[in-house]
Design a protein around this motif. Structure first.
Motif, PDB file in Angstrom:
ATOM      1  N   MET A  64      11.360   5.336  11.203  1.00  0.00           N
ATOM      2  CA  MET A  64      11.879   6.062  10.064  1.00  0.00           C
ATOM      3  C   MET A  64      10.859   6.013   8.929  1.00  0.00           C
ATOM      4  N   ALA A  65      10.623   7.144   8.309  1.00  0.00           N
ATOM      5  CA  ALA A  65       9.628   7.246   7.245  1.00  0.00           C
ATOM      6  C   ALA A  65      10.071   6.492   5.998  1.00  0.00           C
ATOM      7  N   LYS A  66       9.088   5.927   5.312  1.00  0.00           N
ATOM      8  CA  LYS A  66       9.334   5.207   4.065  1.00  0.00           C
ATOM      9  C   LYS A  66       8.572   5.893   2.943  1.00  0.00           C
ATOM     10  N   SER A  67       8.987   5.616   1.728  1.00  0.00           N
ATOM     11  CA  SER A  67       8.285   6.173   0.573  1.00  0.00           C
ATOM     12  C   SER A  67       6.954   5.445   0.382  1.00  0.00           C
ATOM     13  N   LYS A  68       6.090   6.045  -0.402  1.00  0.00           N
ATOM     14  CA  LYS A  68       4.795   5.436  -0.702  1.00  0.00           C
ATOM     15  C   LYS A  68       4.997   4.054  -1.325  1.00  0.00           C
ATOM     16  N   THR A  69       5.923   3.945  -2.257  1.00  0.00           N
ATOM     17  CA  THR A  69       6.199   2.671  -2.919  1.00  0.00           C
ATOM     18  C   THR A  69       6.699   1.621  -1.936  1.00  0.00           C
ATOM     19  N   GLU A  70       7.567   2.008  -1.028  1.00  0.00           N
ATOM     20  CA  GLU A  70       8.087   1.066  -0.028  1.00  0.00           C
ATOM     21  C   GLU A  70       6.976   0.574   0.887  1.00  0.00           C
ATOM     22  N   ILE A  71       6.091   1.464   1.308  1.00  0.00           N
ATOM     23  CA  ILE A  71       4.991   1.068   2.194  1.00  0.00           C
ATOM     24  C   ILE A  71       4.051   0.109   1.476  1.00  0.00           C
ATOM     25  N   ILE A  72       3.718   0.431   0.236  1.00  0.00           N
ATOM     26  CA  ILE A  72       2.849  -0.451  -0.553  1.00  0.00           C
ATOM     27  C   ILE A  72       3.491  -1.827  -0.690  1.00  0.00           C
ATOM     28  N   HIS A  73       4.760  -1.862  -1.017  1.00  0.00           N
ATOM     29  CA  HIS A  73       5.470  -3.136  -1.163  1.00  0.00           C
ATOM     30  C   HIS A  73       5.457  -3.921   0.146  1.00  0.00           C
ATOM     31  N   ASP A  74       5.742  -3.255   1.254  1.00  0.00           N
ATOM     32  CA  ASP A  74       5.759  -3.936   2.560  1.00  0.00           C
ATOM     33  C   ASP A  74       4.405  -4.562   2.884  1.00  0.00           C
ATOM     34  N   ILE A  75       3.345  -3.818   2.639  1.00  0.00           N
ATOM     35  CA  ILE A  75       2.007  -4.325   2.958  1.00  0.00           C
ATOM     36  C   ILE A  75       1.601  -5.447   2.010  1.00  0.00           C
ATOM     37  N   GLU A  76       1.912  -5.307   0.726  1.00  0.00           N
ATOM     38  CA  GLU A  76       1.622  -6.387  -0.220  1.00  0.00           C
ATOM     39  C   GLU A  76       2.366  -7.658   0.181  1.00  0.00           C
ATOM     40  N   HIS A  77       3.602  -7.505   0.595  1.00  0.00           N
ATOM     41  CA  HIS A  77       4.403  -8.661   1.032  1.00  0.00           C
ATOM     42  C   HIS A  77       3.796  -9.302   2.287  1.00  0.00           C
ATOM     43  N   LEU A  78       3.357  -8.476   3.235  1.00  0.00           N
ATOM     44  CA  LEU A  78       2.711  -8.982   4.453  1.00  0.00           C
ATOM     45  C   LEU A  78       1.474  -9.805   4.105  1.00  0.00           C
ATOM     46  N   ILE A  79       0.662  -9.286   3.211  1.00  0.00           N
ATOM     47  CA  ILE A  79      -0.568  -9.983   2.830  1.00  0.00           C
ATOM     48  C   ILE A  79      -0.241 -11.279   2.091  1.00  0.00           C
ATOM     49  N   ALA A  80       0.717 -11.228   1.195  1.00  0.00           N
ATOM     50  CA  ALA A  80       1.110 -12.437   0.454  1.00  0.00           C
ATOM     51  C   ALA A  80       1.648 -13.514   1.387  1.00  0.00           C
ATOM     52  N   ARG A  81       2.428 -13.127   2.380  1.00  0.00           N
ATOM     53  CA  ARG A  81       3.006 -14.091   3.327  1.00  0.00           C
ATOM     54  C   ARG A  81       1.942 -14.742   4.202  1.00  0.00           C
ATOM     55  N   ASN A  82       0.845 -14.048   4.414  1.00  0.00           N
ATOM     56  CA  ASN A  82      -0.164 -14.548   5.347  1.00  0.00           C
ATOM     57  C   ASN A  82      -1.389 -15.132   4.663  1.00  0.00           C
ATOM     58  N   GLY A  83      -1.308 -15.336   3.360  1.00  0.00           N
ATOM     59  CA  GLY A  83      -2.282 -16.115   2.612  1.00  0.00           C
ATOM     60  C   GLY A  83      -3.735 -15.742   2.734  1.00  0.00           C
ATOM     61  N   ALA A  84      -4.041 -14.489   2.787  1.00  0.00           N
ATOM     62  CA  ALA A  84      -5.440 -14.073   2.871  1.00  0.00           C
ATOM     63  C   ALA A  84      -5.844 -13.346   1.600  1.00  0.00           C
ATOM     64  N   LYS A  85      -7.137 -13.241   1.388  1.00  0.00           N
ATOM     65  CA  LYS A  85      -7.661 -12.462   0.268  1.00  0.00           C
ATOM     66  C   LYS A  85      -7.587 -10.983   0.638  1.00  0.00           C
ATOM     67  N   TRP A  86      -7.467 -10.137  -0.370  1.00  0.00           N
ATOM     68  CA  TRP A  86      -7.354  -8.692  -0.144  1.00  0.00           C
ATOM     69  C   TRP A  86      -8.504  -8.170   0.712  1.00  0.00           C
ATOM     70  N   GLY A  87      -9.699  -8.636   0.464  1.00  0.00           N
ATOM     71  CA  GLY A  87     -10.877  -8.156   1.182  1.00  0.00           C
ATOM     72  C   GLY A  87     -10.914  -8.529   2.654  1.00  0.00           C
ATOM     73  N   GLU A  88      -9.997  -9.383   3.088  1.00  0.00           N
ATOM     74  CA  GLU A  88      -9.915  -9.783   4.493  1.00  0.00           C
ATOM     75  C   GLU A  88      -8.974  -8.882   5.283  1.00  0.00           C
ATOM     76  N   TRP A  89      -8.472  -7.831   4.649  1.00  0.00           N
ATOM     77  CA  TRP A  89      -7.517  -6.929   5.279  1.00  0.00           C
ATOM     78  C   TRP A  89      -8.087  -5.524   5.409  1.00  0.00           C
ATOM     79  N   TYR A  90      -7.658  -4.826   6.425  1.00  0.00           N
ATOM     80  CA  TYR A  90      -8.020  -3.429   6.653  1.00  0.00           C
ATOM     81  C   TYR A  90      -6.731  -2.616   6.602  1.00  0.00           C
ATOM     82  N   VAL A  91      -6.741  -1.530   5.835  1.00  0.00           N
ATOM     83  CA  VAL A  91      -5.601  -0.626   5.763  1.00  0.00           C
ATOM     84  C   VAL A  91      -6.096   0.767   6.136  1.00  0.00           C
ATOM     85  N   GLY A  92      -5.456   1.362   7.123  1.00  0.00           N
ATOM     86  CA  GLY A  92      -5.879   2.676   7.590  1.00  0.00           C
ATOM     87  C   GLY A  92      -4.696   3.569   7.907  1.00  0.00           C
TER      88      GLY A  92
END
Length: 100
Positions: free
Chosen positions: A1-29
């Protein structure tokens, strides 16, 4: 099911925060076939690597999400152009065996 831009951004930010990495260690495509793209293009290993896939409403929305993370958070990625059907946004934590 499609999500809004804000929901997707929030989900990805939450994923990164939960996994304790620096932003530069992630790839978003973005792509049309995320499972295949993650495995064949990025050498992502399911069950071992950390990542997520979200469905955007449109290709433009997906591109805006990728650009947001690249410009404001410093993640790796590619959003300069897209193809029809590229509505899936994916994010993964890069490791030695993955390819950005």
């Amino acid at each position: 099911m499609a999500k809004s831009k804000t929901e997707i951004i929030h989900d990805i930010e939450h994923l990164i925060a939960r996994n304790g990495a620096k932003w530069g260690e992630w790839y978003v495509g973005m792509c049309a076939d995320p499972k295949s793209t993650l495995v064949s293009r990025h050498n992502f290993k399911q069950g071992t690597d950390v990542g997520a896939i979200r469905t955007a409403n449109t290709e433009i929305q997906a591109q805006e999400v990728v650009e947001f993370f690249m410009r404001t958070r410093g993640t790796k990625g590619h959003a300069a152009s897209f193809n029809a059907g590229d509505i899936y946004v994916y994010a993964y934590r890069m490791s030695r065996h993955t390819k950005p």
